[in-house]
Scaffold this active site. Structure first.
Site, PDB file in Angstrom:
ATOM      1  N   CYS A 128       1.266  -0.709  -0.015  1.00  0.00           N
ATOM      2  CA  CYS A 128       0.208  -0.215   0.112  1.00  0.00           C
ATOM      3  C   CYS A 128       0.788   1.702   0.090  1.00  0.00           C
ATOM      4  CB  CYS A 128      -0.931  -0.127   1.008  1.00  0.00           C
ATOM      5  SG  CYS A 128      -1.657   1.301   1.116  1.00  0.00           S
ATOM      6  N   HIS A 221      -4.354  -4.952   0.292  1.00  0.00           N
ATOM      7  CA  HIS A 221      -3.150  -5.756   1.855  1.00  0.00           C
ATOM      8  C   HIS A 221      -2.920  -7.248   1.531  1.00  0.00           C
ATOM      9  CE1 HIS A 221      -3.001  -1.800   4.117  1.00  0.00           C
ATOM     10  NE2 HIS A 221      -3.876  -1.651   3.571  1.00  0.00           N
ATOM     11  N   GLU A 223      -1.622  -9.327   3.867  1.00  0.00           N
ATOM     12  CA  GLU A 223      -1.630  -9.766   5.320  1.00  0.00           C
ATOM     13  C   GLU A 223      -3.414 -10.066   5.919  1.00  0.00           C
ATOM     14  OE1 GLU A 223      -1.668  -5.297   5.941  1.00  0.00           O
ATOM     15  OE2 GLU A 223      -0.851  -7.043   3.475  1.00  0.00           O
ATOM     16  N   SER A 275     -11.804 -10.393  33.586  1.00  0.00           N
ATOM     17  CA  SER A 275     -13.687 -10.156  32.783  1.00  0.00           C
ATOM     18  C   SER A 275     -14.710 -11.215  32.648  1.00  0.00           C
ATOM     19  CB  SER A 275     -13.725  -9.310  31.654  1.00  0.00           C
ATOM     20  OG  SER A 275     -13.430 -10.210  30.543  1.00  0.00           O
ATOM     21  N   GLY A 276     -13.443 -12.377  32.407  1.00  0.00           N
ATOM     22  CA  GLY A 276     -14.346 -13.268  31.918  1.00  0.00           C
ATOM     23  C   GLY A 276     -14.355 -14.405  31.150  1.00  0.00           C
ATOM     24  N   GLY A 277     -13.722 -12.976  29.916  1.00  0.00           N
ATOM     25  CA  GLY A 277     -14.181 -13.754  28.445  1.00  0.00           C
ATOM     26  C   GLY A 277     -12.717 -14.547  27.793  1.00  0.00           C
ATOM     27  N   VAL A 278     -12.540 -14.865  27.218  1.00  0.00           N
ATOM     28  CA  VAL A 278     -11.114 -15.907  26.693  1.00  0.00           C
ATOM     29  C   VAL A 278      -9.513 -14.952  27.044  1.00  0.00           C
ATOM     30  CG1 VAL A 278     -11.251 -14.853  24.661  1.00  0.00           C
ATOM     31  CG2 VAL A 278     -10.270 -17.841  25.061  1.00  0.00           C
ATOM     32  N   ASP A 279      -9.812 -13.607  26.750  1.00  0.00           N
ATOM     33  CA  ASP A 279      -8.792 -13.163  26.632  1.00  0.00           C
ATOM     34  C   ASP A 279      -7.747 -13.221  28.342  1.00  0.00           C
ATOM     35  OD1 ASP A 279      -8.832 -12.694  24.317  1.00  0.00           O
ATOM     36  OD2 ASP A 279      -9.960 -10.344  23.856  1.00  0.00           O
ATOM     37  N   SER A 280      -8.763 -12.544  29.411  1.00  0.00           N
ATOM     38  CA  SER A 280      -7.756 -12.570  30.618  1.00  0.00           C
ATOM     39  C   SER A 280      -7.980 -13.985  31.207  1.00  0.00           C
ATOM     40  CB  SER A 280      -8.976 -11.350  31.738  1.00  0.00           C
ATOM     41  OG  SER A 280     -10.506 -11.609  31.437  1.00  0.00           O
ATOM     42  N   THR A 281      -8.882 -14.289  30.960  1.00  0.00           N
ATOM     43  CA  THR A 281      -8.400 -16.188  31.736  1.00  0.00           C
ATOM     44  C   THR A 281      -7.625 -16.913  30.693  1.00  0.00           C
ATOM     45  OG1 THR A 281     -11.103 -16.144  31.464  1.00  0.00           O
ATOM     46  CG2 THR A 281      -9.983 -18.309  31.357  1.00  0.00           C
TER      47      THR A 281
END
Length: 718
Positions: A128, A221, A223, A275-281
């Site tokens: 680009c 792009h 990628e 938070s209970g989400g996958v990232d923080s868990t």
């Protein structure tokens, strides 16, 4: 207001190669950070010109078992080569990212003078902006388009006299390929020594090369997932052109993350915001493995904007990790919280309309509540580290200097506010997932032994429903009548006499070029909605109109011409740049429910909306209905994220609102597509969702279905 951009010519050509231009610096003026150096025998250097996708390039390279490093465009390359050679590492090639600036603009990013010199003598792949820079520096011309190219297009790869694809970059590809284009400038004159290797379906130059120098450039792009065979293009560049041996494996990324955690934390405690989400868990599980669960304090803060029964579900989900979990109800603190932005004290969160201010207030309040909990435990704040499940897309969209010093801010994420950046700069924030994308986090979660129910939970933003409620005191009506006339003519071929014939001619020309034909019998009609949503176009942030489409025949869901709807959703933002999101408004018959009809009259009225308890409960109810149906129809894995959004659009019923549903499919959340009814989500599922919302959630006029890809629409509406 215009719907197209004027042509701006580049400065006169003074020399064949513009290495004396004001874009160059004698040596890079950015200090080389040792943390950015990768320990590998072969490395590809990615030079960041401000792209939202730089880390996605990095990821694509790593997926092909080649090590990569991201550096600013103006890094001292010769000094970098010296540093790498001392450690036994060889730079095999360079990739220049895209970016939001123009090569001829005042704010064009500087680059190291040695980049295109014989001293460097390395293969270069310009993406680009990177392609435009390469062409411009070698004497070609770059101009602003009469219209932007934003979205999915086809490119035609040129063939040589032997009917073979003309470039090594496209080895083993089809002559026609689907790609993502997001640009307002184009190459209009090819630099000497370069040749065209592909063109877009609009006839615009989409790829160039100078095989002798080993320089290759593409306007699109490669990628992102929306470019179907982009990974093959990277493979051709890395393996065939740069000669990389592809022996860098990713198996040790978990161990690298654990080493990173131990090196920062040592023997101190870590406070993990969960938070209970996958990232923080996954973040909590990884840190627990690194330093032991006895050294981890898991803090779940109920900010008052959670999903229905969210905090109870979080407690159940995290109990399996054996962590010390603290649950804090801080809803009243958040409702009344403020923060300071650029020396200005904001209103309280419950009174704040601006989505950016809301995000910053929430992020800063999270930090203050966390520090207060640390004090309650009798720990000194300086002896505790803060851990977050921050992902690469969060940092990219927030324009964090961790990723890029020049990328446009798309939205501030609650885990990348100014206060978090101060803590990060002081070395008190641990973010072991900051180089990961969502699908990579899920893979890591599986390897850590987390259950499918945890790994595949629907993502939920840290600020919660506070950023899924569009607040407003009055309708947004900037250039409303003109924009409404444009979309009326674009979709139906009809418009008021106020719309100039010149504008109509431009629209017709653009529709022809985009191969988008109006229906023979017009049954789909547009309605411009007087609110704004956040989008990303051309590596920059937009805050623009939401457009609704509806069927004048009250078709049932399975009778709606979905392919035509999605074609309009792709086309409209390309032509009318102050629209960044398109939704379909379900009608009476579509929902099997007697509700409010969409009027042919312009919509210029809203229900004034703030973050009040009644609005939050209304959205919680609608969100829980959608979640139930996702589980019932087994869509949790196939639909990456399904934001449910409250809109202050009453459709003529005073005090009512509407609900929008975004069924989003993506691997990395940098780009993505909406689910197609009848293909990715069943008609029955949509039928039940809309019926249940309209019959059981009080005060809802309409259910709207988001038909927008990313770009131009972001994953969330705000």
């Amino acid at each position: 207001m215009t719907i197209t951009s004027p042509v701006i010519k580049t400065p006169p050509l003074n020399s064949e190669i513009r290495l004396e231009s004001n874009l160059t610096v004698e040596s890079g003026d950015i200090e080389i950070n040792e943390k950015d150096i990768v320990n590998a025998s072969e490395v590809i250097v990615i030079l960041d010109a401000g792209s939202q996708y730089s880390k996605v390039i990095d990821r694509r390279v790593r997926e092909l078992n080649v090590a990569s490093e991201i550096h600013p465009l103006n890094i001292d390359l010769l000094e970098l080569i010296k540093i790498k050679s001392k450690s036994g590492s060889t730079i095999k090639g360079i990739i220049i990212s895209g970016g939001p600036e123009s090569v001829y603009g005042e704010n064009a990013p500087k680059f190291d003078k040695s980049l295109f010199s014989e001293k460097l003598n390395l293969p270069i792949f310009g993406i680009c902006y990177g392609m435009q820079l390469m062409n411009y520096i070698f004497g070609g011309k770059v101009e602003s388009n009469s219209q932007r190219e934003d979205g999915v297009h086809n490119i035609e790869i040129l063939k040589d006299e032997n009917q073979q694809l003309v470039s090594k970059l496209f080895k083993n590809l089809n002559q026609t390929e689907q790609v993502l284009l997001t640009h307002g400038d184009s190459v209009t004159k090819i630099a000497d020594g370069f040749k065209i290797i592909c063109k877009s379906d609009d006839g615009i130059v989409s790829g160039i090369e100078n095989e002798r120098l080993g320089y290759y450039g593409v306007q699109f792009h490669p990628e992102v997932d929306l470019t179907t065979n982009g990974k093959k293009m990277f493979s051709n560049f890395l393996i065939d052109i740069c000669g990389c041996s592809a022996n860098y494996t990713l198996d040790d990324r978990e161990q690298q993350a654990i080493t990173y955690i131990k090196s920062i934390v040592s023997n101190k405690k870590v406070l993990v915001l969960v938070s209970g989400g996958v990232d923080s868990t996954v973040c909590a599980a990884l840190i627990s493995k690194a330093i032991g669960p006895e050294n981890v304090i898991a803090l779940h803060i109920d900010n008052g904007f959670m999903r229905k029964d969210e905090s109870l579900n979080v407690e159940k989900a995290l109990s399996v990790l054996g962590l010390h979990l603290i649950v804090v109800d801080a809803s009243q603190t958040f409702y009344n919280s403020t923060t300071t932005i650029k020396g200005h004290l904001t209103s309280s969160l419950k009174e704040t309309i601006s989505p950016e201010e809301r995000r910053k207030i929430i992020g800063d309040t999270f930090m203050r509540v966390a520090e207060n909990e640390v004090k309650k435990l009798g720990l000194q704040p300086e002896d505790v580290y803060l851990a977050q499940g921050t992902l690469r897309p969060d940092l990219i969209e927030s324009s964090s200097k961790t990723v890029s010093g020049v990328a446009d801010v798309i939205k501030t994420h609650h885990n990348d506010t100014e206060l978090v950046r101060i803590l990060r700069d002081s070395g008190r924030v641990v973010e072991p997932l900051k180089d990961y994308h969502k699908d990579e986090v899920r893979e890591l979660g599986k390897s850590l032994g987390l259950s499918d129910s945890l790994v595949w939970r629907q993502p939920f933003p840290g600020p919660g429903l506070a950023i899924r409620i569009i607040c407003a005191d009055e309708p947004y009506l900037v250039n409303y009548d003109f924009t409404n006339n444009v979309v009326q003519y674009l979709v139906t071929g009809e418009a008021s006499s106020e719309l100039e014939s010149e504008v109509k001619i431009k629209i017709d020309k653009q529709l022809t070029e985009m191969k988008c034909k109006r229906q023979d019998k017009i049954t789909i009609k547009p309605v411009l909605l007087p609110i704004q949503t956040v989008g990303v176009q051309g590596d920059g942030r937009t805050y623009s109109y939401l457009l609704g489409l509806y069927s004048s025949e009250n078709s049932t869901i399975d009778q709606i011409p979905w392919s035509y709807i999605f074609n309009l959703a792709r086309t409209i933002p390309k032509i009318c740049h102050n629209i960044n999101r398109v939704v379909f408004i379900f009608s009476q018959n579509a929902t099997k429910h007697t509700n409010i009809k969409v009027s042919n009259e312009p919509v210029k009225h809203i229900t004034p909306t703030r973050l009040t308890p009644d609005v939050i409960k209304q959205l919680q109810h609608a969100d829980s209905i959608v979640s139930e149906q996702l589980y019932k129809y087994n869509l949790i894995k196939s639909l990456s994220q399904v934001p449910v959004v409250s809109l202050p659009i009453d459709f003529g019923v005073t005090g009512n609102r509407s609900i929008a549903i975004r069924t989003f499919i993506t691997n990395d959340f940098m780009t993505g597509v909406p689910a197609i009814p009848g293909k990715n989500i069943s008609f029955d599922c949509l039928q039940e969702i809309t019926n249940n919302i309209l019959t059981s959630v009080n005060g809802i006029s309409k259910v709207l279905f988001d038909c927008t890809s990313k770009p131009p629409g972001t994953t969330e509406f705000l």
